[in-house]
Design an enzyme around this catalytic site. Structure first.
Site, short mmCIF file in Angstrom:
data_model
loop_
_atom_site.label_atom_id
_atom_site.label_comp_id
_atom_site.label_asym_id
_atom_site.label_seq_id
_atom_site.Cartn_x
_atom_site.Cartn_y
_atom_site.Cartn_z
N GLU A 203 -2.50 37.09 8.97
CA GLU A 203 -3.05 35.79 8.85
C GLU A 203 -2.30 34.95 7.81
O GLU A 203 -1.93 34.00 7.92
CB GLU A 203 -4.50 35.58 8.87
CG GLU A 203 -4.97 34.22 9.25
CD GLU A 203 -6.55 34.35 9.17
OE1 GLU A 203 -7.19 33.33 8.94
OE2 GLU A 203 -6.97 35.30 9.14
N SER B 258 -14.51 32.21 7.13
CA SER B 258 -14.84 33.56 6.59
C SER B 258 -14.05 34.25 5.81
O SER B 258 -14.42 35.27 5.01
CB SER B 258 -14.92 34.75 8.04
OG SER B 258 -16.14 33.99 8.84
N LEU C 17 -10.34 34.15 2.82
CA LEU C 17 -9.50 33.39 2.06
C LEU C 17 -8.30 34.34 1.93
O LEU C 17 -8.08 35.32 1.83
CB LEU C 17 -10.10 33.22 0.58
CG LEU C 17 -9.44 32.78 -0.55
CD1 LEU C 17 -8.91 31.35 -0.41
CD2 LEU C 17 -9.80 33.19 -1.93
N GLN C 18 -7.11 33.34 1.83
CA GLN C 18 -5.51 33.99 2.23
C GLN C 18 -4.83 32.99 1.06
O GLN C 18 -5.03 31.85 0.76
CB GLN C 18 -4.81 33.76 3.41
CG GLN C 18 -5.65 34.72 4.47
CD GLN C 18 -6.83 34.40 4.95
OE1 GLN C 18 -6.91 33.05 5.50
NE2 GLN C 18 -7.37 35.29 5.54
#
Length: 557
Positions: free
Chosen positions: A197, A229, A231-232
């Site tokens: 993702e 939901s 964090l990237q």
């Protein structure tokens, strides 16, 4: 008189034979010129005419809802490494549909809740997907449906489910997709890892900003992507690493070394849930809890009183720390939230969940110390800190949604951000409603979300000294997924299209060129043919091929 046999007769050359080579040369030159003209006309036509269009559909099954995006592409017929041209993405500002949510800043076509709430409930899955896919079928030409791939990719919502439950939802999704006209494969319906993702978001941003263009080796941009939901964070790194977060990627003409990180429970919604556990440290939540706990929250206004169900609390301990287990409990814990506004306390609890602190002293004053390490980037227990070479990051999704709602500049500095937070959270609810350009039903969340985002960037990620730009708003990881998952469409398109063009060249050349070319070939054949002698017929003239002669008449004996 002795008669000579026909084979001994000397044939006089035809009159035109003296200049025959000149005529043939002229015909050959004319034929060559016409052929070159036809080829140039064809090439010009191919280069100037619009290339064949194709579409991809990506369904984002997130934790807070299910969203859909349509991408319209055009092939580049140059080389196999050329990325396709994105002509348009849907939905856009002109899209009119009841599925378009006013509260949706970066995804507009959405059904709620997320599909993780429909385990074993195919009717719920169908209710969520059908309106979105029906809309996509109306937007894409009917003749393109069977050639258009649909990718149904799930993120944090299904990632937190037990393996069996997630597979059940995926099977129900496939059953619904079969009822529609788009092309699909089983492998296109799956749960993305957090790293995937994150990587797709990085691809989307750098494609949109032109970092992958051929002939340029511009530095790529880092990405901060905040969901409900998770964090990237993704950036390019020159350092070779053997960790699972490191990957080699070739997008377009160049290879990139990419570091991708994904952290569950650091999204906006789950982070807020963790504040409830920190506020409720004196009570341990068991596997079942039917008692409603009243909590005063420092990030909520004095007039706020509301029942709140925490669906993520069972996956954390009573200090807000993430539990890691094979089975994620789906137990819901009820709270009764009461606003108890205190800006300093709100900043402290936001910072505590941002740095994933488990200390009981979270409410003590924060020391004004410079961020010297990166808690989230630490490598396991050895506390090896990741070097961050990227100097420019773009904050997307949740980051941008909150910034846009609070009417902040996309390049606001941290002083401006904290001042805006103090102003907002010290105001009355009526003043807050007038100063926020967003869905008023989400008003109560912003006093927590603003300090939480600032603490994430400054204290958890230690990117306070980097250039952070909020937006652009129209970039989503689904664009990167459409490029990478649909690579089979464009990576072979150059070869396939070129072969098809060669096979159909005559069909694309202008008819007048075809006619002239055939006429020249006919003239060549005509003037080079051999005319056979016709016995018993007088010569038609000096230009005859063979002289005619008559046999003498024999007298009867």
């Amino acid at each position: 008189m002795d008669l000579k046999s026909p084979s001994k007769l000397k044939l006089s050359p035809p009159r035109f034979s003296k200049h025959k080579w000149i005529l043939n040369l002229i015909i050959i030159v004319v034929t060559f010129v016409i052929s070159i003209g036809a080829i140039l006309a064809y090439k010009s036509r191919v280069s100037n005419a619009p290339k064949e269009l194709y579409y991809t559909v990506v369904v984002d099954c997130g934790s807070t809802g299910t969203r859909i995006d349509i991408y319209e592409w055009k092939w580049r017929v140059k080389s196999g490494n050329d990325l396709p041209v994105l002509l348009r993405s849907y939905p856009d500002k002109s899209t009119k549909s009841p599925l378009r949510k006013k509260s949706c800043s970066y995804h507009c076509m959405q059904t709620q809740p997320g599909l993780d709430k429909f385990v074993g409930n195919i009717s719920g899955v169908r209710f969520s997907l059908n309106p979105l896919i029906d809309w996509a079928e109306q937007e894409i030409p009917v003749e393109k449906h069977s050639l258009t791939p649909i990718f149904v990719l799930s993120t944090a919502g299904l990632r937190r489910l037990a393996h069996e439950d997630a597979n059940q939802v995926l099977e129900d999704i496939e059953a619904v997709i079969k009822e529609h006209s788009f092309m699909y494969r089983k492998s296109w319906i799956r749960v993305l890892s957090g790293i995937e993702e994150a990587y797709y978001g990085w691809v989307a941003l750098n494609y949109k900003m032109g970092s992958f263009r051929n002939g340029s080796r511009l530095g790529t941009l880092g990405i901060l992507d905040l969901g409900g939901s998770s964090l990237q964070v993704v950036m390019e790194s020159d350092f070779k690493r053997e960790e699972m977060q490191f990957m080699r990627s070739k997008v377009g003409s160049f290879e990139h070394q990419v570091l991708a990180f994904s952290w569950e429970a650091f999204g906006l919604n789950e982070a807020f849930d963790r504040t409830l556990l920190l506020l409720n440290q004196t009570q341990v939540l068991g596997e079942s809890n039917t008692t409603t706990v009243e909590l005063g929250h420092p990030c909520l206004s004095s007039s706020f009183m509301q029942k709140y169900t925490c669906y993520n609390c069972s996956s954390h301990d009573n200090l807000g720390q993430k539990k890691f287990s094979n089975q994620n409990s789906k137990t819901a814990f009820p709270f009764y939230l009461v606003g108890n506004p205190n800006w300093e306390q709100c900043k402290r609890i936001a910072r505590a969940v941002a740095i994933n602190s488990s200390t009981l002293a979270w409410s003590e004053p924060i020391e004004a110390t410079k961020c010297l390490a990166t808690p989230l980037f630490s490598n396991g227990g050895n506390n090896a800190v990741v070097t961050i070479p990227t100097t420019r990051f773009h904050a997307l999704s949740g980051f941008f949604a909150v910034y846009q709602s609070l009417n902040l500049s996309t390049r606001a500095n941290w002083t401006n951000i904290w001042e805006r937070g103090l102003e907002l959270c010290s105001a009355s609810e009526a003043d807050m409603m007038r100063s926020i350009s967003a869905n008023q039903s989400s008003l109560w969340q912003y006093c927590f979300q603003l300090p939480y985002m600032a603490s994430l960037i400054e204290d958890a990620l230690c990117l306070g000294d980097k250039e952070v730009i909020f937006g652009p708003p129209d970039v989503s990881w689904t664009l990167g997924a459409a490029l990478i998952e649909g690579e089979y469409l464009w990576s072979s398109s150059s070869t396939t299209t070129t072969a098809e063009n060669h096979n159909s060249t005559l069909g694309n050349i202008e008819p007048v060129y075809v006619f002239l070319l055939l006429l020249c070939l006919l003239l060549v054949v005509y003037y080079n043919q051999i005319k056979l002698p016709m016995l018993g017929r007088k010569s038609a003239g000096a230009g005859s091929s063979l002289p005619s002669y008559a046999l003498p008449k024999h007298r009867p004996n």
